[in-house]
Design a protein around this motif. Structure first.
Motif, mmCIF file in Angstrom:
data_model
loop_
_atom_site.group_PDB
_atom_site.id
_atom_site.type_symbol
_atom_site.label_atom_id
_atom_site.label_comp_id
_atom_site.label_asym_id
_atom_site.label_seq_id
_atom_site.Cartn_x
_atom_site.Cartn_y
_atom_site.Cartn_z
ATOM 1 N N GLN A 48 40.816 53.481 40.127
ATOM 2 C CA GLN A 48 41.338 52.150 39.813
ATOM 3 C C GLN A 48 41.164 51.189 40.986
ATOM 4 O OE1 GLN A 48 42.274 51.734 36.688
ATOM 5 N NE2 GLN A 48 41.957 53.927 36.341
ATOM 6 N N ASP A 95 39.115 48.919 43.212
ATOM 7 C CA ASP A 95 37.846 48.191 43.165
ATOM 8 C C ASP A 95 37.015 48.418 44.419
ATOM 9 O OD1 ASP A 95 38.413 47.186 40.667
ATOM 10 O OD2 ASP A 95 39.203 45.270 41.402
ATOM 11 N N LYS A 114 33.281 49.833 44.455
ATOM 12 C CA LYS A 114 32.221 49.040 45.077
ATOM 13 C C LYS A 114 31.453 49.881 46.091
ATOM 14 C CE LYS A 114 31.409 44.715 47.598
ATOM 15 N NZ LYS A 114 32.045 43.512 48.209
#
Length: 216
Positions: A60, A62, A66
């Motif tokens: 969860q 980011d 990434k």
């Protein structure tokens, strides 16, 4: 330094010691360019497992996604719907299946500590993100991975590469005590010659995409 067998190529010529700020012992193999930590500096298996458990691999997050996309994004152009893949060394929070969901490919999760599933050859592609640096026996692990791929199968690797002994001395990669094998760009050339691989894409300093060929 007395003759020590390289854990990747097996070369027993005298190894050059490599200095690091951390209090651990490393050697440089002149044959395959691997820098490896001497076994006397390895953590115990229990301590290693405990250290891995502190990694915050949250699907969860980011930022985590990434980071993994550095490998996932270039790999996507080589994948097709219906392919079967493997995330080798996925850790406690496997995220590659999430990143590849829109491609409609299957991706098994494998980790010797957290997802010790039975591997089912052969996989059309294998991903290994931030895993190669943890290999105590890289020759065994590489042979295993290559055997899991068919001809033209893809191996996507993300592991930071060392550039010079001076850079290695203060390199952030050595601060993790579970990092024991450090690859150089020249190490990949040795892998290709020894394991019948070819370079598809090199995105320095961290991402390499290889294809299994029929050279061997």
């Amino acid at each position: 330094m007395n003759a020590i067998a390289c854990p990747l190529c097996g070369d027993t010529q005298a190894k050059q010691p490599v200095a690091a700020r951390v209090p651990r012992d490393y050697c440089h193999c002149g044959n395959c360019a691997l820098i490896f930590m001497l076994p006397s500096s390895h953590l115990s298996l229990d301590d290693e497992r405990a250290y891995y458990a502190t990694h915050e691999n949250n699907v969860q997050d980011d930022g985590y996604l990434k980071f993994l996309s550095r490998l996932a994004t270039p790999m996507k152009q080589y994948l097709r719907m219906g392919m079967q893949g493997l995330d080798f060394g996925c850790g406690p929070g496997p995220a590659m299946p999430t990143l590849f969901a829109e491609l409609q490919v299957d991706c098994d999760n494998y980790d010797p500590y957290f997802f010790p599933i039975a591997l089912q050859p052969q996989y059309d592609f294998i991903l290994s993100s931030e895993c190669f640096e943890h290999f105590h026996q890289p020759a065994q692990e590489l042979a295993k991975l290559v055997a899991l791929l068919p001809k033209d199968g893809l191996l996507g690797v993300m592991t930071d590469t060392w550039q010079s002994h001076e850079q290695f001395y203060d390199w952030h990669y050595t601060r993790d005590p579970t990092h024991v094998s450090f690859f150089h760009r020249d190490t990949y050339d040795w892998l290709c010659q020894h394991y019948g691989l070819e370079v598809v894409e090199w995105l320095p300093p961290r991402v390499m995409i290889l294809r299994k060929s029929d050279k061997l």
